[in-house]
Design a protein around this motif. Structure first.
Motif, PDB file in Angstrom:
ATOM      1  N   MET A  76       0.805  -1.211   0.000  1.00 31.53           N
ATOM      2  CA  MET A  76       0.000   0.000   0.000  1.00 31.53           C
ATOM      3  C   MET A  76       0.840   1.263   0.000  1.00 31.53           C
ATOM      4  O   MET A  76       0.305   2.352  -0.239  1.00 31.53           O
ATOM      5  CB  MET A  76      -0.942   0.003   1.211  1.00 31.53           C
ATOM      6  N   ASP A  77       2.133   1.175   0.246  1.00 27.99           N
ATOM      7  CA  ASP A  77       2.981   2.352   0.088  1.00 27.99           C
ATOM      8  C   ASP A  77       2.890   2.891  -1.334  1.00 27.99           C
ATOM      9  O   ASP A  77       2.900   4.105  -1.556  1.00 27.99           O
ATOM     10  CB  ASP A  77       4.439   2.010   0.419  1.00 27.99           C
ATOM     11  N   ALA A  78       2.819   1.988  -2.303  1.00 26.16           N
ATOM     12  CA  ALA A  78       2.713   2.394  -3.702  1.00 26.16           C
ATOM     13  C   ALA A  78       1.266   2.482  -4.161  1.00 26.16           C
ATOM     14  O   ALA A  78       0.916   3.364  -4.945  1.00 26.16           O
ATOM     15  CB  ALA A  78       3.479   1.408  -4.591  1.00 26.16           C
ATOM     16  N   ARG A  79       0.416   1.592  -3.676  1.00 31.19           N
ATOM     17  CA  ARG A  79      -0.956   1.502  -4.193  1.00 31.19           C
ATOM     18  C   ARG A  79      -1.896   2.527  -3.571  1.00 31.19           C
ATOM     19  O   ARG A  79      -2.997   2.719  -4.078  1.00 31.19           O
ATOM     20  CB  ARG A  79      -1.495   0.091  -3.963  1.00 31.19           C
ATOM     21  N   GLN A  80      -1.494   3.165  -2.480  1.00 32.92           N
ATOM     22  CA  GLN A  80      -2.385   4.160  -1.892  1.00 32.92           C
ATOM     23  C   GLN A  80      -2.599   5.334  -2.837  1.00 32.92           C
ATOM     24  O   GLN A  80      -3.642   6.020  -2.794  1.00 32.92           O
ATOM     25  CB  GLN A  80      -1.825   4.662  -0.568  1.00 32.92           C
ATOM     26  N   GLY A  81      -1.617   5.595  -3.717  1.00 34.14           N
ATOM     27  CA  GLY A  81      -1.744   6.716  -4.645  1.00 34.14           C
ATOM     28  C   GLY A  81      -2.917   6.571  -5.592  1.00 34.14           C
ATOM     29  O   GLY A  81      -3.591   7.562  -5.910  1.00 34.14           O
ATOM     30  N   ILE A  82      -3.214   5.346  -6.049  1.00 32.72           N
ATOM     31  CA  ILE A  82      -4.326   5.178  -6.975  1.00 32.72           C
ATOM     32  C   ILE A  82      -5.661   5.360  -6.256  1.00 32.72           C
ATOM     33  O   ILE A  82      -6.660   5.756  -6.879  1.00 32.72           O
ATOM     34  CB  ILE A  82      -4.250   3.804  -7.659  1.00 32.72           C
ATOM     35  N   VAL A  83      -5.691   5.072  -4.956  1.00 30.32           N
ATOM     36  CA  VAL A  83      -6.917   5.319  -4.177  1.00 30.32           C
ATOM     37  C   VAL A  83      -7.157   6.819  -4.065  1.00 30.32           C
ATOM     38  O   VAL A  83      -8.273   7.310  -4.297  1.00 30.32           O
ATOM     39  CB  VAL A  83      -6.817   4.672  -2.789  1.00 30.32           C
ATOM     40  N   HIS A  84      -6.115   7.570  -3.710  1.00 28.92           N
ATOM     41  CA  HIS A  84      -6.257   9.015  -3.607  1.00 28.92           C
ATOM     42  C   HIS A  84      -6.569   9.644  -4.962  1.00 28.92           C
ATOM     43  O   HIS A  84      -7.401  10.558  -5.054  1.00 28.92           O
ATOM     44  CB  HIS A  84      -4.961   9.621  -3.040  1.00 28.92           C
ATOM     45  N   GLU A  85      -5.915   9.163  -6.010  1.00 28.30           N
ATOM     46  CA  GLU A  85      -6.148   9.723  -7.342  1.00 28.30           C
ATOM     47  C   GLU A  85      -7.590   9.492  -7.791  1.00 28.30           C
ATOM     48  O   GLU A  85      -8.232  10.382  -8.341  1.00 28.30           O
ATOM     49  CB  GLU A  85      -5.178   9.105  -8.348  1.00 28.30           C
ATOM     50  N   GLY A  86      -8.106   8.277  -7.561  1.00 22.92           N
ATOM     51  CA  GLY A  86      -9.491   8.003  -7.934  1.00 22.92           C
ATOM     52  C   GLY A  86     -10.473   8.891  -7.201  1.00 22.92           C
ATOM     53  O   GLY A  86     -11.458   9.353  -7.785  1.00 22.92           O
ATOM     54  N   ALA A  87     -10.218   9.158  -5.914  1.00 20.75           N
ATOM     55  CA  ALA A  87     -11.109  10.034  -5.157  1.00 20.75           C
ATOM     56  C   ALA A  87     -11.015  11.471  -5.645  1.00 20.75           C
ATOM     57  O   ALA A  87     -12.027  12.185  -5.696  1.00 20.75           O
ATOM     58  CB  ALA A  87     -10.769   9.958  -3.665  1.00 20.75           C
ATOM     59  N   LEU A  88      -9.819  11.934  -6.016  1.00 19.99           N
ATOM     60  CA  LEU A  88      -9.661  13.291  -6.498  1.00 19.99           C
ATOM     61  C   LEU A  88     -10.273  13.469  -7.886  1.00 19.99           C
ATOM     62  O   LEU A  88     -10.801  14.535  -8.208  1.00 19.99           O
ATOM     63  CB  LEU A  88      -8.182  13.672  -6.529  1.00 19.99           C
ATOM     64  N   VAL A  89     -10.203  12.440  -8.717  1.00 20.05           N
ATOM     65  CA  VAL A  89     -10.711  12.546 -10.088  1.00 20.05           C
ATOM     66  C   VAL A  89     -12.227  12.416 -10.121  1.00 20.05           C
ATOM     67  O   VAL A  89     -12.945  13.278 -10.665  1.00 20.05           O
ATOM     68  CB  VAL A  89     -10.053  11.481 -10.992  1.00 20.05           C
ATOM     69  N   PHE A  90     -12.765  11.339  -9.547  1.00 21.84           N
ATOM     70  CA  PHE A  90     -14.200  11.064  -9.639  1.00 21.84           C
ATOM     71  C   PHE A  90     -14.998  11.583  -8.447  1.00 21.84           C
ATOM     72  O   PHE A  90     -16.222  11.586  -8.495  1.00 21.84           O
ATOM     73  CB  PHE A  90     -14.428   9.560  -9.769  1.00 21.84           C
ATOM     74  N   GLY A  91     -14.337  11.983  -7.389  1.00 22.53           N
ATOM     75  CA  GLY A  91     -15.039  12.423  -6.190  1.00 22.53           C
ATOM     76  C   GLY A  91     -15.008  11.401  -5.085  1.00 22.53           C
ATOM     77  O   GLY A  91     -15.103  11.756  -3.915  1.00 22.53           O
ATOM     78  N   HIS A  92     -14.902  10.118  -5.428  1.00 28.39           N
ATOM     79  CA  HIS A  92     -14.835   9.082  -4.408  1.00 28.39           C
ATOM     80  C   HIS A  92     -14.216   7.827  -5.009  1.00 28.39           C
ATOM     81  O   HIS A  92     -14.256   7.598  -6.222  1.00 28.39           O
ATOM     82  CB  HIS A  92     -16.225   8.753  -3.844  1.00 28.39           C
ATOM     83  N   SER A  93     -13.614   7.032  -4.139  1.00 30.39           N
ATOM     84  CA  SER A  93     -13.093   5.708  -4.479  1.00 30.39           C
ATOM     85  C   SER A  93     -13.291   4.823  -3.256  1.00 30.39           C
ATOM     86  O   SER A  93     -13.736   5.295  -2.199  1.00 30.39           O
ATOM     87  CB  SER A  93     -11.613   5.788  -4.892  1.00 30.39           C
TER      88      SER A  93
END
Length: 485
Positions: free
Chosen positions: A94-111
């Motif tokens: 999750m050190d690397a994969r947490q970024g895609i969670v944050h990016e999805g929330a910033l792009v679509f509003g939620h992840s």
């Protein structure tokens, strides 16, 4: 199965509606597939080529500004260390994969992140908003949904292949099978492929919302900027048109007929095969030629180029508008930073700093829920119910390690803050490093205690101060003196 099927159909309908309503457009714009700028209906191939080149995608830069400041570096429970839970984090990369969670929330509003029990330990599964829908009793206050449905599309055809249903008791794997009806019609029917009780007591799906209102609606960074992107692309297109057709000087000549096109073989004037009109040779204009005319009425002139300053100012204004709407420092997009002091730079990034702080509060609560679910899966009841536990965010400020160490050293000396309380705040050190610091401190404690006890045992007695010295007593009177009295 009937209740699951009803919920499954409802979730798929909602997910399809959200996809058609805004998710597809957001995803398309974020990937640079924008709507083309306006052009005339009879535009030729040159116009269409310029329209393709006019599309410029600024949205990844806007998302990257807060995204690069969101990095979870550790987990701090109210008591103890929480090493077992952080081991699960490391095992899931999750050190690397947490970024895609944050990016999805910033792009679509939620992840979303789902926690799935497994024989090798709990799995943390990041899920895009385009692939899951969750139902909440209270979408604002509820920590976990009533149920959630995750879909999986076929990698080749893109059709719905299977789904995963989550509720507070189990995780159900569902497959879709095509069936042919009586009259040759085809339809798909869901079938249960497997069930797995999870034992969490809640639906093990956590939502990461960038911003949410009282109706439970979440809005990301991309959707409000779509109209701004269209204006920027239109300005780029107009700039390219002016640059291509009007950004150079045009020389002209009047009162002079161009030379006839004569066939060198026959010496006759060539004519248009359709109209029969004579053909003329094009006049070559370049810096190596001199223009001359025999007719005294011939006039030569020059048309000035079109100024591009207005287009450039309009483009800069639109980009500044995008920066203001998204709370992004303008120099991140325009690159016009020059000779800024530390105070001026901090003021320019103050809006972004406040935005990142708000995102850390929202995403931090979500990560704490994920880690509590992981603790529940490990059987760590105390950690699973620890509501005071917090995630530790990486310090991404522009301060150097020397400045930070100096500031924290003053806190230890002047305010008597324990040094161990500041270890996880040092920039550049992960939770693993902090755990190692604690191990070193625990190993050093017995030796330190022994050295302190030895120093006390071998200490030289100190002389008592003057005011504590015993006062001399008067001599005891002899018996004769007593009798006389």
């Amino acid at each position: 199965m009937a209740d699951i099927k009803r919920r499954l159909e409802h979730a798929l309908e909602k997910l399809r509606y959200e996809y058609d309503e805004h998710l597809e457009e957001i995803d398309r714009y974020y990937r640079g597939k924008h709507a083309g700028p306006y052009m005339p209906r009879n535009a030729n191939s040159e116009y269409k080529l310029l329209a393709e080149r006019a599309v410029h995608n600024w949205l990844p830069w806007v998302v990257a500004a807060p995204l690069q400041n969101l990095q979870v570096d550790g987990f701090r429970p109210s008591t103890g260390k929480g090493t077992e839970v952080w081991d699960v984090w490391q095992a899931n990369r999750m050190d690397a994969r947490q970024g895609i969670v944050h990016e999805g929330a910033l792009v679509f509003g939620h992840s979303y992140v789902a926690v799935v029990p497994d024989h090798d330990g709990p799995k943390m599964v990041p899920i895009s908003a385009m692939r899951i829908w969750a139902a909440y009793d209270d979408p604002v206050s509820d920590e976990f949904p009533l149920y959630a449905v995750q879909i999986f599309n076929h990698p080749d055809s893109g059709t719905l292949e299977r789904a995963r249903y989550y509720d507070d008791r189990e995780i159900v794997e569902i497959t879709y099978k095509e069936t042919t009806g009586t009259f040759g019609e085809t339809y798909t029917t869901p079938q249960v492929a497997g069930r797995k009780p999870h034992g969490f007591g809640v639906t093990p799906v956590v939502r990461f919302a960038a911003s949410i209102d009282l109706l439970g609606r979440s809005v990301g960074l991309v959707q409000p900027l779509i109209p701004v992107c269209d204006r920027i692309n239109q300005t780029w297109f107009d700039l390219l048109i002016a640059q291509t057709y009007g950004s150079f000087k045009v020389r002209y000549a009047t009162g002079m007929a161009p030379p006839l096109d004569i066939d060198p073989a026959t010496g006759e004037v060539r004519t248009d095969p359709e109209t029969g009109e004579p053909l003329y040779r094009a006049v070559q204009f370049d810096p190596t030629r001199v223009m001359m005319a025999e007719d005294p009425d011939t006039k030569f002139g020059q048309l000035d180029e079109t100024s591009l300053d207005g287009f450039l100012k309009s483009l800069e204004l639109n980009v500044q508008h995008m920066a203001a709407v998204s709370q992004t420092p303008p120099h991140y997009l325009l690159g016009n930073m020059a000779n800024l002091s530390a105070d001026a730079l901090a003021a320019a990034e103050s809006a972004l700093t406040r935005k990142v702080d708000a995102l850390k509060q929202s995403f931090g609560e979500a990560w704490e829920s994920v880690l509590r679910l992981a603790a529940k899966a490990l059987g760590k009841t105390k950690l699973a119910t620890d509501r005071k536990a917090q995630v530790v965010w990486r310090d991404t400020g522009s301060r150097s390690l020397a400045q930070t160490a100096d500031a924290y050293g003053k806190l230890v000396q002047m305010v008597s803050v324990p040094p161990e309380a500041l270890w996880d705040k040092l920039p550049g050190f992960s939770q693993t490093d902090v755990d190692r610091f604690h191990e070193y401190a625990e190993k050093a404690d017995p030796a330190q205690k022994m050295a302190t006890a030895l120093a006390k045992a071998t200490a030289i007695p100190q002389v008592a101060p003057n005011n504590s010295q015993p006062q001399p007593q008067a001599p005891t009177p002899s018996p004769e003196v007593k009798a006389a009295k």
